[in-house]
Design an enzyme around this catalytic site. Structure first.
Site, mmCIF file in Angstrom:
data_model
loop_
_atom_site.group_PDB
_atom_site.id
_atom_site.type_symbol
_atom_site.label_atom_id
_atom_site.label_comp_id
_atom_site.label_asym_id
_atom_site.label_seq_id
_atom_site.Cartn_x
_atom_site.Cartn_y
_atom_site.Cartn_z
ATOM 1 N N LYS A 299 44.917 36.724 17.821
ATOM 2 C CA LYS A 299 45.386 37.998 17.285
ATOM 3 C C LYS A 299 46.488 38.586 18.167
ATOM 4 O O LYS A 299 47.510 39.062 17.676
ATOM 5 C CB LYS A 299 44.229 39.002 17.216
ATOM 6 C CG LYS A 299 43.301 38.783 16.044
ATOM 7 C CD LYS A 299 42.131 39.754 16.130
ATOM 8 C CE LYS A 299 41.212 39.628 14.942
ATOM 9 N NZ LYS A 299 41.849 40.000 13.659
ATOM 10 N N ARG B 90 38.158 34.565 30.445
ATOM 11 C CA ARG B 90 37.022 33.982 31.156
ATOM 12 C C ARG B 90 35.722 34.206 30.397
ATOM 13 O O ARG B 90 35.538 35.202 29.715
ATOM 14 C CB ARG B 90 36.933 34.484 32.595
ATOM 15 C CG ARG B 90 36.439 35.923 32.777
ATOM 16 C CD ARG B 90 35.015 35.942 33.345
ATOM 17 N NE ARG B 90 34.469 37.280 33.493
ATOM 18 C CZ ARG B 90 33.969 37.992 32.493
ATOM 19 N NH1 ARG B 90 33.974 37.507 31.266
ATOM 20 N NH2 ARG B 90 33.451 39.191 32.700
ATOM 21 N N LYS C 203 31.825 34.555 31.141
ATOM 22 C CA LYS C 203 31.024 34.907 32.311
ATOM 23 C C LYS C 203 30.134 33.723 32.682
ATOM 24 O O LYS C 203 29.455 33.155 31.830
ATOM 25 C CB LYS C 203 30.168 36.132 31.996
ATOM 26 C CG LYS C 203 29.715 36.888 33.233
ATOM 27 C CD LYS C 203 28.961 38.146 32.814
ATOM 28 C CE LYS C 203 28.709 39.063 33.985
ATOM 29 N NZ LYS C 203 29.880 39.819 34.391
ATOM 30 N N SER D 32 26.315 34.458 37.026
ATOM 31 C CA SER D 32 26.623 35.893 37.029
ATOM 32 C C SER D 32 25.848 36.619 35.937
ATOM 33 O O SER D 32 25.482 37.790 36.092
ATOM 34 C CB SER D 32 28.103 36.149 36.784
ATOM 35 O OG SER D 32 28.887 35.284 37.520
ATOM 36 N N LYS E 114 23.388 39.666 36.801
ATOM 37 C CA LYS E 114 23.609 40.999 36.236
ATOM 38 C C LYS E 114 22.356 41.520 35.524
ATOM 39 O O LYS E 114 21.989 42.682 35.682
ATOM 40 C CB LYS E 114 24.797 40.965 35.274
ATOM 41 C CG LYS E 114 25.245 42.328 34.819
ATOM 42 C CD LYS E 114 26.631 42.308 34.266
ATOM 43 C CE LYS E 114 27.064 43.697 33.852
ATOM 44 N NZ LYS E 114 28.447 43.747 33.411
ATOM 45 N N LYS F 269 40.306 55.170 38.531
ATOM 46 C CA LYS F 269 39.077 55.229 39.317
ATOM 47 C C LYS F 269 39.382 55.826 40.685
ATOM 48 O O LYS F 269 40.530 55.825 41.129
ATOM 49 C CB LYS F 269 38.485 53.820 39.456
ATOM 50 C CG LYS F 269 37.837 53.355 38.163
ATOM 51 C CD LYS F 269 37.249 51.983 38.245
ATOM 52 C CE LYS F 269 35.913 51.924 38.928
ATOM 53 N NZ LYS F 269 35.203 50.656 38.628
ATOM 54 N N GLU F 270 38.358 56.290 41.357
ATOM 55 C CA GLU F 270 38.499 56.953 42.650
ATOM 56 C C GLU F 270 39.320 56.102 43.640
ATOM 57 O O GLU F 270 40.129 56.611 44.415
ATOM 58 C CB GLU F 270 37.093 57.267 43.199
ATOM 59 C CG GLU F 270 37.013 57.983 44.524
ATOM 60 C CD GLU F 270 37.904 59.217 44.644
ATOM 61 O OE1 GLU F 270 38.065 59.923 43.632
ATOM 62 O OE2 GLU F 270 38.440 59.446 45.762
ATOM 63 N N GLU G 148 35.209 41.879 26.005
ATOM 64 C CA GLU G 148 35.771 42.903 26.895
ATOM 65 C C GLU G 148 37.249 42.591 27.088
ATOM 66 O O GLU G 148 37.605 41.490 27.496
ATOM 67 C CB GLU G 148 35.047 42.885 28.254
ATOM 68 C CG GLU G 148 35.632 43.925 29.215
ATOM 69 C CD GLU G 148 34.963 43.921 30.593
ATOM 70 O OE1 GLU G 148 33.801 44.327 30.686
ATOM 71 O OE2 GLU G 148 35.626 43.494 31.554
ATOM 72 N N ALA H 122 45.234 45.252 41.333
ATOM 73 C CA ALA H 122 43.816 44.948 41.084
ATOM 74 C C ALA H 122 43.433 43.582 41.656
ATOM 75 O O ALA H 122 42.347 43.426 42.219
ATOM 76 C CB ALA H 122 43.529 45.000 39.591
HETATM 77 P P1 GTP Z 1 30.366 45.960 35.345
HETATM 78 O O1 GTP Z 1 30.844 45.122 34.205
HETATM 79 O O2 GTP Z 1 28.909 45.800 35.602
HETATM 80 O O3 GTP Z 1 31.210 45.773 36.577
HETATM 81 O O4 GTP Z 1 30.465 47.487 34.957
HETATM 82 P P2 GTP Z 1 31.185 48.255 33.766
HETATM 83 O O5 GTP Z 1 30.973 47.540 32.484
HETATM 84 O O6 GTP Z 1 30.821 49.688 33.886
HETATM 85 O O7 GTP Z 1 32.622 48.040 34.194
HETATM 86 P P3 GTP Z 1 34.059 48.597 34.272
HETATM 87 O O8 GTP Z 1 34.606 48.780 32.906
HETATM 88 O O9 GTP Z 1 34.200 49.709 35.248
HETATM 89 O O10 GTP Z 1 34.703 47.309 34.956
HETATM 90 C C1 GTP Z 1 34.621 46.047 34.397
HETATM 91 C C2 GTP Z 1 35.631 45.122 35.040
HETATM 92 O O11 GTP Z 1 36.851 45.810 35.352
HETATM 93 C C3 GTP Z 1 35.233 44.507 36.370
HETATM 94 O O12 GTP Z 1 34.462 43.371 36.182
HETATM 95 C C4 GTP Z 1 36.609 44.193 36.986
HETATM 96 O O13 GTP Z 1 37.183 43.023 36.400
HETATM 97 C C5 GTP Z 1 37.441 45.370 36.549
HETATM 98 N N1 GTP Z 1 37.371 46.466 37.537
HETATM 99 C C6 GTP Z 1 36.699 47.623 37.409
HETATM 100 N N2 GTP Z 1 36.858 48.390 38.504
HETATM 101 C C7 GTP Z 1 37.641 47.698 39.355
HETATM 102 C C8 GTP Z 1 38.152 47.970 40.676
HETATM 103 O O14 GTP Z 1 37.898 48.992 41.277
HETATM 104 N N3 GTP Z 1 38.940 47.012 41.240
HETATM 105 C C9 GTP Z 1 39.254 45.857 40.601
HETATM 106 N N4 GTP Z 1 40.039 44.979 41.228
HETATM 107 N N5 GTP Z 1 38.776 45.569 39.367
HETATM 108 C C10 GTP Z 1 37.978 46.470 38.753
HETATM 109 MG MG MG Z 2 31.668 45.027 32.573
#
Ligand code: GTP
Ligand code: MG
Length: 222
Positions: free
Chosen positions: A40, A63, A65, A69, A73, A132-133, A159, A171
């Site tokens: 798409k 990717r 997962k 992992s 998780k 993010k912070e 995702e 990142a």
């Molecule tokens: P998880 O999937 O459990 O990590 O939590 P979530 O679903 O709340 O995730 P979020 O949307 O915040 O982040 C998902 C993905 O975004 C991560 O697996 C990373 O690939 C990327 N990501 C999020 N925060 C950061 C960060 O602070 N630094 C970097 N490099 N990547 C990030």
């Molecule tokens: Mg996630």
């Protein structure tokens, strides 16, 4: 299909009521969902190139997962380790990262994808408007895409992370740095990384402006 040893290990974790075949079939469905989203996005990028002589997408990464992992998780969240639990609780088994050339390309691509009839938006997290912070910026989408199988249709979550080349540069390095250090990163280093993220935001805005100015000059010359 080849079955690797990690998948066999994973199947042992799934305990009695599931078998490796079901897991491999499920993996294949997530792989199919990645393919659908990839196609798409490629179609949208190619149409843009033909129509406007501009590619919104620089490149994409994908990717699935890893089984290890997935188990980690689920355990971390205190959830059951089973195929059913994966389907119900994890929305990031299939992952697509879209690296755009310019800031405006992010919304452009997002809107065009979400407008499609067979795409359902589950969650949109805008870490560009609200970084993010630590300074991380990207647009995150969880979408459902239908996968038509021989006997049924499954709605599969994918995702999608959409970001510019500059955001991706930050990142990637921040991610590597986090994994290189055993200890918490010091406050000084955290501040400096965050200030790098801010410089990158200025770069993105400036590159977008330069692009627009060049385009309007070219248009006037034509
Ligand atoms: P998880 O999937 O459990 O990590 O939590 P979530 O679903 O709340 O995730 P979020 O949307 O915040 O982040 C998902 C993905 O975004 C991560 O697996 C990373 O690939 C990327 N990501 C999020 N925060 C950061 C960060 O602070 N630094 C970097 N490099 N990547 C990030
Ligand atoms: Mg996630």
């Amino acid at each position: 299909m080849q079955i690797n040893s990690t998948e066999i290990l994973f199947s042992e974790e799934l305990e009695i009521n599931e078998n490796l075949k079901d897991f491999v079939l499920q993996q294949q469905v997530y792989r199919a969902a990645i393919k659908e989203i990839k196609t798409k996005l490629e179609i949208l990028d190619e149409e843009f190139e033909a129509r406007y002589d501009h590619n919104p997408i620089h490149h994409m990464e994908y990717r699935l997962k890893a089984p290890k992992s997935i188990v980690e998780k689920l355990k971390r969240r205190g959830l059951e380790v089973s195929l059913d639990s994966i389907r119900k609780n994890l929305t990031d088994i299939a992952g697509v990262r879209v690296i755009c050339n310019y800031l405006n390309d992010i919304n452009r691509i997002t809107n065009l994808l979400l407008r499609q009839d067979d795409i359902t938006l589950v969650r949109k997290t805008d870490y560009i408007t609200n970084p993010k912070e630590n300074g991380y910026r990207s647009l995150h989408l969880i979408v459902l895409v239908p996968i038509f199988l021989a006997e049924r249709t499954e709605s599969i979550p994918v995702e999608i992370q959409i970001r510019t080349i500059a955001m991706d540069f930050w990142a990637s390095l921040e991610h590597q740095l986090k994994y290189k250090t055993q200890n918490e990163i010091s406050e000084d280093l955290r501040d400096r990384l965050k200030s790098c993220a801010e410089s990158i935001t200025h770069l993105d805005v400036e590159m977008q402006t330069i692009y627009k100015e060049i385009k309007s000059e070219t248009f006037l010359d034509a």
